[in-house]
Write a protein that holds these residues in place. Structure first.
Motif, PDB file in Angstrom:
ATOM      1  N   VAL A 138     -23.812  54.658  30.274  1.00 30.21           N
ATOM      2  CA  VAL A 138     -22.955  55.799  30.639  1.00 30.21           C
ATOM      3  C   VAL A 138     -23.779  57.017  31.052  1.00 30.21           C
ATOM      4  O   VAL A 138     -23.579  57.558  32.150  1.00 30.21           O
ATOM      5  CB  VAL A 138     -21.992  56.136  29.478  1.00 30.21           C
ATOM      6  N   PRO A 139     -24.732  57.503  30.221  1.00 28.92           N
ATOM      7  CA  PRO A 139     -25.520  58.657  30.680  1.00 28.92           C
ATOM      8  C   PRO A 139     -26.450  58.326  31.840  1.00 28.92           C
ATOM      9  O   PRO A 139     -26.721  59.186  32.689  1.00 28.92           O
ATOM     10  CB  PRO A 139     -26.314  59.066  29.430  1.00 28.92           C
ATOM     11  N   LEU A 140     -26.934  57.076  31.915  1.00 28.84           N
ATOM     12  CA  LEU A 140     -27.816  56.704  33.028  1.00 28.84           C
ATOM     13  C   LEU A 140     -27.071  56.736  34.352  1.00 28.84           C
ATOM     14  O   LEU A 140     -27.601  57.220  35.359  1.00 28.84           O
ATOM     15  CB  LEU A 140     -28.425  55.318  32.785  1.00 28.84           C
ATOM     16  N   VAL A 141     -25.845  56.208  34.365  1.00 31.37           N
ATOM     17  CA  VAL A 141     -25.048  56.245  35.596  1.00 31.37           C
ATOM     18  C   VAL A 141     -24.748  57.684  35.974  1.00 31.37           C
ATOM     19  O   VAL A 141     -24.807  58.076  37.153  1.00 31.37           O
ATOM     20  CB  VAL A 141     -23.745  55.435  35.418  1.00 31.37           C
ATOM     21  N   SER A 142     -24.439  58.508  34.969  1.00 29.24           N
ATOM     22  CA  SER A 142     -24.111  59.908  35.228  1.00 29.24           C
ATOM     23  C   SER A 142     -25.284  60.662  35.841  1.00 29.24           C
ATOM     24  O   SER A 142     -25.109  61.435  36.791  1.00 29.24           O
ATOM     25  CB  SER A 142     -23.680  60.588  33.926  1.00 29.24           C
ATOM     26  N   THR A 143     -26.500  60.420  35.340  1.00 29.33           N
ATOM     27  CA  THR A 143     -27.657  61.187  35.819  1.00 29.33           C
ATOM     28  C   THR A 143     -28.318  60.565  37.043  1.00 29.33           C
ATOM     29  O   THR A 143     -28.739  61.284  37.950  1.00 29.33           O
ATOM     30  CB  THR A 143     -28.698  61.316  34.695  1.00 29.33           C
ATOM     31  N   LEU A 144     -28.420  59.244  37.080  1.00 30.77           N
ATOM     32  CA  LEU A 144     -29.156  58.598  38.168  1.00 30.77           C
ATOM     33  C   LEU A 144     -28.288  58.281  39.379  1.00 30.77           C
ATOM     34  O   LEU A 144     -28.706  58.467  40.510  1.00 30.77           O
ATOM     35  CB  LEU A 144     -29.810  57.304  37.660  1.00 30.77           C
TER      36      LEU A 144
END
Length: 199
Positions: free
Chosen positions: A48-54
């Motif tokens: 979830v945070p990886l998709v949001s940031t990357l």
């Protein structure tokens, strides 16, 4: 063996305690399955945070840090249950009980009169959570689909994400439905059956 099974069937109220043939192999399988589930859950929480940031190129926000903290908490809890001697003992005791309860629900057989109430309590919990899942899963699916409409994904990305969300929600509902059927079967006929006069 056939004689023993026939005798148990003829006396459904008898004490028929069940144990796996090989506890060591059963516990190894359970430990492997638990680590697979933990790994999958941590991967989802980190995604979830990886998709949001990357992918969406957004800065890390408070919700992203919450997802990371949850991933750390889940992995830490799973590691502690196997890292210390007391944790391993507690895990093995809980796993042994869980294996027997799941066997009773799955096959609808008695695992002993002393554990009858434990299985019944689990069946009631499954019935409650499964019924709640039939309401919560569609709502979460709708919320996720609505959120993707505002995420700025292109048409292909939105379609792929939508299919994935609907598929996951569908699998969860089917899984809960199967568990609900097992729970209802047990609650309709808890084993071993009570004998003697009913006042």
């Amino acid at each position: 063996m056939q004689h023993v099974e026939a005798e148990a069937a003829a006396q459904p109220a008898a004490e028929v305690g069940w144990q796996p043939v090989d506890w060591a192999a059963e516990l190894r399988r359970r430990r492997s399955a638990e680590w697979r589930n933990v790994t999958l859950l941590v991967a989802v929480l980190l995604a979830v945070p990886l998709v949001s940031t990357l992918v969406l190129e957004r800065p890390m926000g408070a919700s992203d840090w919450i997802w990371l903290a949850l991933a750390l908490l889940v992995s830490g809890d799973a590691s502690l249950s196997h890292a210390t001697a007391s944790g391993r003992v507690q895990w093995e005791e809980a796993a042994r009980q869980e294996v027997r309860i799941e066997h009773a629900l799955r096959t609808h057989v008695s695992i002993g009169a002393g554990d009858r109430e434990l299985v019944t309590k689990r069946a009631r919990a499954i019935r409650w959570w499964s019924t709640a899942a039939f309401v919560v899963c569609p709502l979460l699916c709708a919320a996720a689909l609505a959120g993707m409409q505002e995420a700025g994904l292109n048409v292909v990305g939105r379609a792929a994400a939508s299919v994935a969300v609907v598929l996951v929600c569908g699998l969860l509902v089917v899984s809960r439905w199967r568990r609900l059927r097992l729970a209802r079967r047990w609650l309709g006929d808890p084993l071993p059956r009570e004998t003697g006069p009913q006042w």
